[in-house]
Design a protein around this motif. Structure first.
Motif, PDB file in Angstrom:
ATOM      1  N   GLU A 243     -14.703 -27.457 -95.775  1.00  0.00           N
ATOM      2  CA  GLU A 243     -14.223 -25.999 -96.397  1.00  0.00           C
ATOM      3  C   GLU A 243     -13.724 -24.572 -95.301  1.00  0.00           C
ATOM      4  OE1 GLU A 243     -16.407 -22.453 -99.071  1.00  0.00           O
ATOM      5  OE2 GLU A 243     -17.351 -24.852 -98.794  1.00  0.00           O
ATOM      6  N   LYS A 244     -14.821 -24.212 -94.299  1.00  0.00           N
ATOM      7  CA  LYS A 244     -14.475 -23.955 -93.227  1.00  0.00           C
ATOM      8  C   LYS A 244     -13.565 -23.282 -91.875  1.00  0.00           C
ATOM      9  CE  LYS A 244     -19.875 -21.912 -93.906  1.00  0.00           C
ATOM     10  NZ  LYS A 244     -20.888 -22.047 -93.044  1.00  0.00           N
ATOM     11  N   SER A 245     -13.026 -25.146 -92.084  1.00  0.00           N
ATOM     12  CA  SER A 245     -11.873 -25.835 -90.851  1.00  0.00           C
ATOM     13  C   SER A 245     -10.383 -25.444 -91.065  1.00  0.00           C
ATOM     14  CB  SER A 245     -12.553 -26.588 -90.689  1.00  0.00           C
ATOM     15  OG  SER A 245     -13.409 -27.363 -89.915  1.00  0.00           O
ATOM     16  N   GLU A 246      -9.692 -24.747 -90.266  1.00  0.00           N
ATOM     17  CA  GLU A 246      -8.221 -25.273 -90.382  1.00  0.00           C
ATOM     18  C   GLU A 246      -7.428 -25.394 -89.392  1.00  0.00           C
ATOM     19  OE1 GLU A 246      -5.103 -21.721 -91.085  1.00  0.00           O
ATOM     20  OE2 GLU A 246      -7.105 -20.496 -90.277  1.00  0.00           O
ATOM     21  N   ALA A 247      -6.948 -25.767 -89.437  1.00  0.00           N
ATOM     22  CA  ALA A 247      -5.683 -26.308 -88.632  1.00  0.00           C
ATOM     23  C   ALA A 247      -4.079 -26.631 -89.375  1.00  0.00           C
ATOM     24  CB  ALA A 247      -6.185 -27.899 -88.102  1.00  0.00           C
ATOM     25  N   SER A 248      -3.794 -24.956 -89.007  1.00  0.00           N
ATOM     26  CA  SER A 248      -2.249 -25.805 -89.807  1.00  0.00           C
ATOM     27  C   SER A 248      -1.478 -25.066 -89.412  1.00  0.00           C
ATOM     28  CB  SER A 248      -2.463 -24.313 -91.143  1.00  0.00           C
ATOM     29  OG  SER A 248      -2.540 -23.127 -90.334  1.00  0.00           O
ATOM     30  N   THR A 249      -1.236 -25.958 -87.885  1.00  0.00           N
ATOM     31  CA  THR A 249       0.000 -26.299 -87.126  1.00  0.00           C
ATOM     32  C   THR A 249      -0.558 -27.453 -86.632  1.00  0.00           C
ATOM     33  OG1 THR A 249      -0.656 -24.571 -85.338  1.00  0.00           O
ATOM     34  CG2 THR A 249       0.122 -23.639 -86.740  1.00  0.00           C
ATOM     35  N   ALA A 250       0.952 -27.458 -85.551  1.00  0.00           N
ATOM     36  CA  ALA A 250       0.536 -28.867 -84.456  1.00  0.00           C
ATOM     37  C   ALA A 250      -0.331 -28.927 -83.626  1.00  0.00           C
ATOM     38  CB  ALA A 250       1.818 -29.162 -84.283  1.00  0.00           C
ATOM     39  N   TRP A 251      -1.335 -29.942 -83.497  1.00  0.00           N
ATOM     40  CA  TRP A 251      -1.116 -30.459 -82.147  1.00  0.00           C
ATOM     41  C   TRP A 251      -1.064 -29.642 -80.756  1.00  0.00           C
ATOM     42  CZ3 TRP A 251      -6.599 -33.190 -81.718  1.00  0.00           C
ATOM     43  CH2 TRP A 251      -6.314 -34.102 -83.365  1.00  0.00           C
ATOM     44  N   ASN A 252      -2.300 -28.774 -80.540  1.00  0.00           N
ATOM     45  CA  ASN A 252      -1.318 -28.319 -79.090  1.00  0.00           C
ATOM     46  C   ASN A 252      -1.327 -29.621 -78.080  1.00  0.00           C
ATOM     47  OD1 ASN A 252      -1.334 -26.485 -77.034  1.00  0.00           O
ATOM     48  ND2 ASN A 252      -3.396 -26.351 -76.383  1.00  0.00           N
ATOM     49  N   GLY A 253      -0.066 -30.610 -78.231  1.00  0.00           N
ATOM     50  CA  GLY A 253      -0.347 -31.607 -77.020  1.00  0.00           C
ATOM     51  C   GLY A 253      -2.059 -31.952 -76.633  1.00  0.00           C
ATOM     52  N   ALA A 254      -2.035 -32.841 -75.555  1.00  0.00           N
ATOM     53  CA  ALA A 254      -3.487 -33.684 -75.514  1.00  0.00           C
ATOM     54  C   ALA A 254      -2.871 -33.943 -74.176  1.00  0.00           C
ATOM     55  CB  ALA A 254      -3.683 -35.019 -76.341  1.00  0.00           C
ATOM     56  N   THR A 255      -3.940 -34.028 -73.650  1.00  0.00           N
ATOM     57  CA  THR A 255      -4.200 -34.641 -72.425  1.00  0.00           C
ATOM     58  C   THR A 255      -5.035 -35.604 -72.453  1.00  0.00           C
ATOM     59  OG1 THR A 255      -5.976 -32.697 -71.313  1.00  0.00           O
ATOM     60  CG2 THR A 255      -3.688 -32.919 -70.969  1.00  0.00           C
ATOM     61  N   LEU A 256      -4.967 -36.650 -71.684  1.00  0.00           N
ATOM     62  CA  LEU A 256      -6.077 -37.822 -70.839  1.00  0.00           C
ATOM     63  C   LEU A 256      -7.107 -37.652 -69.738  1.00  0.00           C
ATOM     64  CD1 LEU A 256      -4.042 -39.041 -73.453  1.00  0.00           C
ATOM     65  CD2 LEU A 256      -4.432 -40.208 -72.180  1.00  0.00           C
ATOM     66  N   HIS A 257      -7.756 -37.543 -69.860  1.00  0.00           N
ATOM     67  CA  HIS A 257      -8.999 -37.376 -68.892  1.00  0.00           C
ATOM     68  C   HIS A 257      -9.723 -39.085 -67.854  1.00  0.00           C
ATOM     69  CE1 HIS A 257      -7.421 -33.032 -68.107  1.00  0.00           C
ATOM     70  NE2 HIS A 257      -7.448 -33.295 -69.185  1.00  0.00           N
ATOM     71  N   LEU A 258      -9.692 -38.896 -67.290  1.00  0.00           N
ATOM     72  CA  LEU A 258     -11.452 -40.259 -66.531  1.00  0.00           C
ATOM     73  C   LEU A 258     -12.108 -39.499 -66.872  1.00  0.00           C
ATOM     74  CD1 LEU A 258     -10.697 -43.017 -63.629  1.00  0.00           C
ATOM     75  CD2 LEU A 258     -12.547 -40.693 -63.416  1.00  0.00           C
ATOM     76  N   HIS A 259     -13.157 -39.830 -66.115  1.00  0.00           N
ATOM     77  CA  HIS A 259     -14.629 -39.033 -66.681  1.00  0.00           C
ATOM     78  C   HIS A 259     -15.471 -39.341 -65.437  1.00  0.00           C
ATOM     79  CE1 HIS A 259     -12.958 -35.755 -69.418  1.00  0.00           C
ATOM     80  NE2 HIS A 259     -13.634 -35.198 -69.717  1.00  0.00           N
ATOM     81  N   TYR A 260     -16.323 -39.021 -64.960  1.00  0.00           N
ATOM     82  CA  TYR A 260     -17.196 -39.742 -64.462  1.00  0.00           C
ATOM     83  C   TYR A 260     -18.898 -38.725 -64.536  1.00  0.00           C
ATOM     84  CZ  TYR A 260     -16.155 -37.563 -59.926  1.00  0.00           C
ATOM     85  OH  TYR A 260     -15.886 -37.250 -59.434  1.00  0.00           O
ATOM     86  N   ALA A 261     -19.937 -39.954 -64.151  1.00  0.00           N
ATOM     87  CA  ALA A 261     -20.941 -39.259 -63.869  1.00  0.00           C
ATOM     88  C   ALA A 261     -21.026 -38.569 -62.283  1.00  0.00           C
ATOM     89  CB  ALA A 261     -22.655 -40.425 -63.519  1.00  0.00           C
ATOM     90  N   ALA A 262     -21.717 -37.288 -62.598  1.00  0.00           N
ATOM     91  CA  ALA A 262     -21.550 -36.674 -61.089  1.00  0.00           C
ATOM     92  C   ALA A 262     -22.447 -37.500 -59.862  1.00  0.00           C
ATOM     93  CB  ALA A 262     -22.338 -35.501 -61.775  1.00  0.00           C
ATOM     94  N   SER A 263     -23.048 -37.824 -60.216  1.00  0.00           N
ATOM     95  CA  SER A 263     -24.283 -39.157 -59.594  1.00  0.00           C
ATOM     96  C   SER A 263     -23.159 -39.793 -58.640  1.00  0.00           C
ATOM     97  CB  SER A 263     -25.518 -39.922 -59.892  1.00  0.00           C
ATOM     98  OG  SER A 263     -25.004 -41.138 -60.987  1.00  0.00           O
TER      99      SER A 263
END
Length: 320
Positions: A243-263
């Motif tokens: 009820e509180k959410s809205e998304a009435s235009t296109a996705w703002n693209g997307a990006t795919l990232h590798l993430h890794y542990a800081a250790s």
């Protein structure tokens, strides 16, 4: 084969690493989310790390939250394909707030939206997201004959599925269509069958993905992304999230990232440098999915073959 100079440098790196840490268990544990391209990427990275740094690498399946929690705890060391902004909440928690996870800054550009096979789009003049609110146009997607056409909005547990339900409410097609959630592999199978039979299919899609290699698809047109029209609240944060959410235009693209542990930066700095330098062409990710999902290739065999055939890409990760 890797160049001689690169091999010498990598051998030195491996010796340096070996002198620092000798582990009885796997040195690194790479997370494997449940989609084919990420599976292939994790296996490719396993091959590169083991062959060039002399480390033992284990692969472990997990959902996005589980992999992030494990990277934070030190029991996993990598997520090969984090979709942003879909996983923004996990990124914010572990990268921005806790600083226990690091994001690679060489993203793959991606797009997300609603797709229809191009032949169906042309035959029935389905071009825009607004068409989903037209009962006459959408009648062709009523597969079970109950009077309400079906649209696949994603798999249960995907962050994008929550957002697609919000988008359906915001555009109004939650009132005209049955919003269905089920496993992605089933959806892609349904899409393939529909294309082969020239029958209607409509659902969520994203590129890079093997479906864009296998089929001719049309992404429905939408108003350009406007951040003022996007307010996303997660179901875990508020019972009234929809009820509180809205998304009435296109996705703002997307990006795919590798993430890794800081250790990893402290324990295996040469591997961390490779993770930081990692880049992958978007078309490669689509090819990964096609090989594993359509051609039914063995992922370990495919990973070794890909590394052998893409020396220049791999050298870019290792020598930067």
């Amino acid at each position: 084969m890797l160049r001689t100079t690169a091999r010498a440098a990598l051998a030195a790196s491996a010796m340096s690493l070996a002198s620092v840490s000798v582990a009885s268990a796997a040195d690194l544990v790479l997370g494997v989310p449940n989609w084919p391209a990420a599976n292939a990427t994790a296996n490719i990275l396993k091959v590169v790390i083991e062959d060039n740094f002399g480390l033992e690498v284990e692969l472990q399946n997990g959902t996005n939250p589980i992999i992030f929690e494990a990277m934070d705890a030190g029991s996993m060391h990598l997520h090969p394909e984090v979709w942003m902004p879909n996983q923004q909440n996990l990124h914010d928690q572990y990268v921005q707030e806790k600083a226990s996870v690091v994001m690679n800054t060489n993203p793959v550009q991606a797009v997300q939206g609603m797709c229809v096979p191009t032949a169906i789009a042309e035959e029935y003049d389905i071009r825009s997201i607004e068409d989903l609110t037209d009962p006459e146009k959408m009648a062709i997607f009523d597969k079970d004959g109950d009077g309400t056409p079906e649209v696949w909005i994603g798999a249960p547990g995907w962050a994008s599925t929550v957002i697609e339900r919000i988008r359906a409410k915001s555009y109004g097609y939650d009132q005209t269509m049955d919003l269905q959630e089920y496993d992605g592999t089933v959806a892609w199978g349904d899409l393939g069958s529909a294309v082969a039979a020239n029958e209607p299919w409509i659902g969520f899609c994203y590129d890079p993905h093997f479906i864009f290699v296998a089929y001719d698809l049309t992404i429905l047109e939408e108003p350009p992304h406007d951040p003022a029209t996007w307010t996303i609240i997660q179901p875990t944060d508020d019972p009234a999230w929809l009820e509180k959410s809205e998304a009435s235009t296109a996705w703002n693209g997307a990006t795919l990232h590798l993430h890794y542990a800081a250790s990893v930066r402290e324990d295996f700095p040469e591997v961390a440098a490779m993770f930081d330098a990692y880049q992958m062409p978007s078309e490669a990710l689509s090819a990964f999915g096609y090989a594993l999902s359509v051609e039914d290739r063995d992922v370990e065999e495919y990973a070794r073959e890909w590394v052998a055939e893409n020396e220049e890409i791999v050298l870019g990760w290792l020598t930067n």
